[in-house]
Design a protein around this motif. Structure first.
Motif, short mmCIF file in Angstrom:
data_model
loop_
_atom_site.label_atom_id
_atom_site.label_comp_id
_atom_site.label_asym_id
_atom_site.label_seq_id
_atom_site.Cartn_x
_atom_site.Cartn_y
_atom_site.Cartn_z
N TRP A 19 0.84 -1.20 0.00
CA TRP A 19 0.00 0.00 0.00
C TRP A 19 0.89 1.26 0.00
N LYS A 34 -8.46 0.92 1.77
CA LYS A 34 -7.28 0.22 2.26
C LYS A 34 -7.66 -1.14 2.83
N PHE A 37 -8.30 -3.55 0.02
CA PHE A 37 -7.02 -3.91 -0.58
C PHE A 37 -6.25 -4.90 0.27
#
Length: 153
Positions: A19, A34, A37
């Motif tokens: 990230w 996030k 992900f």
């Protein structure tokens, strides 16, 4: 400093680093949160590590992963001159900014080269950013071919 292959216990840290890596190069805003992900990345990499599709080498300092490099084993289609050979695709090379220019990346790329040699890979490839070309040249990589691509947008 410890250098080793990553295992599934490293997945949360590797996801966080991936990230961070994305945003360091001023990439476009993500299309997912996030949390989404991290979940997708963790599931993907867990499967990839368990099947041997990907191997990840990491540098660890005081229990924290501070650098990593990924290598994907790719089978070549057999041909009369080479019945079965594999090559490696090197990607996702990242070191946290505070640890750069200390030789950590060089030690990781050497581990990748040793791994590829022990696995009898024919060659390694990488698509480096402009700022990484010197790093790979120092590790023995040479510009060899122009790559063509077709993108599905």
């Amino acid at each position: 400093m410890i250098f080793r292959k990553a295992s599934t216990k490293d997945l949360p840290s590797l996801a966080e680093l991936r990230w961070d890596f994305h945003f360091e190069d001023h990439q476009p805003e993500p299309k997912v949160s996030k949390e989404v992900f991290i979940n997708e990345f963790t599931e993907y990499l867990e499967n990839s590590l368990n099947t041997g599709k990907w191997t990840v080498f990491i540098a660890e300092d005081n229990g924290f992963i501070i650098s990593h490099i990924y290598i994907r084993k790719i089978d070549k289609v057999p041909k009369p001159g080479s019945i079965h050979r594999e090559y490696g695709y090197v990607t996702n090379v990242y070191t946290k900014p505070a640890y750069r220019n200390q030789g950590i990346g060089n030690k990781l790329i050497q581990r990748v080269r040793n791994f590829a040699g022990s696995e009898h890979f024919e060659f390694l490839i990488v698509w480096p950013s402009n700022r990484a070309i010197n790093f790979y040249e120092k590790a023995g990589f040479k510009i060899h071919n122009e790559i063509m691509e077709f993108r599905f947008d």
